[in-house]
Design an enzyme around this catalytic site. Structure first.
Site, mmCIF file in Angstrom:
data_model
loop_
_atom_site.group_PDB
_atom_site.id
_atom_site.type_symbol
_atom_site.label_atom_id
_atom_site.label_comp_id
_atom_site.label_asym_id
_atom_site.label_seq_id
_atom_site.Cartn_x
_atom_site.Cartn_y
_atom_site.Cartn_z
ATOM 1 N N HIS A 1 0.820 -1.210 0.000
ATOM 2 C CA HIS A 1 0.000 0.000 0.000
ATOM 3 C C HIS A 1 0.856 1.263 0.000
ATOM 4 O O HIS A 1 0.454 2.284 -0.574
ATOM 5 C CB HIS A 1 -0.954 -0.006 1.194
ATOM 6 C CG HIS A 1 -2.081 -0.970 1.042
ATOM 7 N ND1 HIS A 1 -2.914 -1.314 2.072
ATOM 8 C CD2 HIS A 1 -2.517 -1.664 -0.048
ATOM 9 C CE1 HIS A 1 -3.821 -2.182 1.638
ATOM 10 N NE2 HIS A 1 -3.587 -2.411 0.354
ATOM 11 N N HIS B 1 -4.052 -6.580 -10.370
ATOM 12 C CA HIS B 1 -2.744 -5.965 -10.153
ATOM 13 C C HIS B 1 -1.763 -6.331 -11.270
ATOM 14 O O HIS B 1 -1.003 -5.486 -11.750
ATOM 15 C CB HIS B 1 -2.169 -6.409 -8.806
ATOM 16 C CG HIS B 1 -2.900 -5.860 -7.628
ATOM 17 N ND1 HIS B 1 -2.727 -4.580 -7.171
ATOM 18 C CD2 HIS B 1 -3.815 -6.437 -6.800
ATOM 19 C CE1 HIS B 1 -3.495 -4.381 -6.106
ATOM 20 N NE2 HIS B 1 -4.164 -5.483 -5.874
#
Length: 415
Positions: A253, A385
């Protein structure tokens, strides 16, 4: 460069990235679920019908196959349209509005909450579907944005409410930076798809908060908060590998926010809050310093304590993908060679350890010695992703993925 060749020095070129993106999309061709929406895929790319139909997986399927449709990849339009139909029917709460987290094999909702995380991905799916011209996309996006506006956007804080009960009567006391992060991604995409400036303006408010948060916590971003956005640094210390609310600082993150702040800067231009580039650099450097190649084997650890000590040492595929995307974004923004070197190194790591050339897609989880395992993530449910890692290095920082792909063919990756 052929897909079977090892990348010893140079990063992958545009042709390699394009081929890898298509290989990933091919793995997901059987993602459709009999109930509607998208299935959880196993290691072979087969639907695991023992698992519920999830809104986040279905939304990401609309997004990635919508991008495939914009790239004219055969079959992607039909897959994206079928997943979108699942959002319009199977997963939609016709009684109270919004979307269930998941439904089981009988079509019964799993759980009773409505999460901002899930709804942010519905907005992303709708935005990509609108750009791709999928049937029903305009109505779905309008509905999803209305739910975001009415229930999740908190004008008083410039952030988001994380969760409600099914009937929207009581918000949960928890606040989370993960939902805020994916709301930024979704609102950027919605602004691109609709031309409504409100969404980009709101993204600027969230980004400004993250700038301050990074400064206050030495660029190790807290993930979990009380209702007044006071960080809860000890949450889930007893189960640190929680797949959605892990304890500590999440390396991936930090990398993802590093990239997103640059997208916000590029999208808002003169209206962007101060400090985005500097914070992007700090978040990137902290994530790399704490997380990359720190415990005797290549790869990113998953999480660290607040002093940078690794906590969960499994290697998650999505963290490597976000590292690649962040390095590419910073190289595009600054031209600095160090970002290009890391970009090349991380692709080399993915090719050597993460890509599954036997069964397809990427291994979703590796152990600390880079051997495939499934202690946190079973199967290969998520192309999001990895597919984005093949596209983001070839596109400008703004507009977002769908609009950028629609405007022009993706260009050259960092040299």
């Amino acid at each position: 460069m052929h897909l079977t060749h090892r990348m010893d020095i140079a990063p992958p070129d545009t042709a390699w990235l394009d081929a890898e993106g298509r290989r990933l999309l091919d793995f997901g061709r059987h993602v459709g679920h009999p109930l509607g929406g998208a299935a959880w895929l196993d290691d072979e790319g087969r639907p695991d019908l023992s698992r519920p139909v999830h809104t986040w997986i279905t939304s990401r399927t609309v997004h990635v196959f919508g991008l495939g449709a914009l790239l004219d990849v055969d079959g992607c339009t039909d897959i994206a349209a079928a997943a979108l139909d699942g959002l319009r029917t199977t997963l939609r709460d016709a009684q109270h509005g919004g979307w269930f987290t998941a439904v089981d094999a009988t079509g019964t909702p799993v759980g009773t909450s409505k999460s901002c995380y899930d709804h942010a991905f519905v907005v992303l799916a709708g935005s990509t579907a609108v750009v791709a011209g999928l049937p029903g996309a305009d109505d779905l996006l309008a509905e999803a944005l209305d739910v975001l506006e009415q229930h999740f956007w908190d004008e008083s804080t410039g952030l988001v409410i994380d969760e409600w009960d099914r009937a929207w009567t009581t918000p949960a006391p928890y606040r989370g930076l993960n939902a805020a992060m994916h709301s930024v991604e979704a609102m950027l995409a919605a602004g691109d798809a609709t031309g409504d400036p409100r969404w980009h303006e709101r993204v600027g408010r969230v980004a400004a908060y993250v700038v301050g948060l990074a400064a206050a916590h030495d660029a190790r971003l807290p993930e979990h908060f009380d209702p007044d956005w006071t960080p809860d640094l000890g949450l889930n210390r007893d189960r640190p590998d929680d797949p959605f609310k892990p304890y500590g600082a999440t390396i991936g993150h930090g990398l993802e926010w590093s990239r997103l702040l640059l997208h916000v800067e590029a999208s808002l231009g003169d209206r962007a809050p101060a400090g985005l580039l500097a914070t992007s650099r700090r978040l990137f450097d902290r994530a790399v310093g704490d997380g990359w190649d720190v415990d005797g084997a290549r790869g990113f650890v998953y999480t660290t304590d607040w002093d940078g000590t690794p906590v969960v040492r499994q290697r998650m595929h999505w963290v490597a993908a976000e590292g690649i995307a962040a390095a590419a974004a910073l190289h595009r923004r600054t031209g600095e060679e160090r970002y290009a070197r890391l970009y090349a190194a991380w692709w080399r790591y993915v090719v050597e350890h993460v890509r599954d050339t036997d069964r397809g897609s990427w291994h979703h989880e590796l152990d600390p010695s880079n051997r495939p395992q499934a202690s946190v993530w079973a199967g290969k449910p998520d192309l999001y992703h990895a597919v984005q890692a093949t596209l983001l290095p070839r596109l400008p920082l703004a507009p977002g993925l769908a609009r950028a792909v629609a405007l022009s063919a993706p260009g050259q990756a960092p040299a």
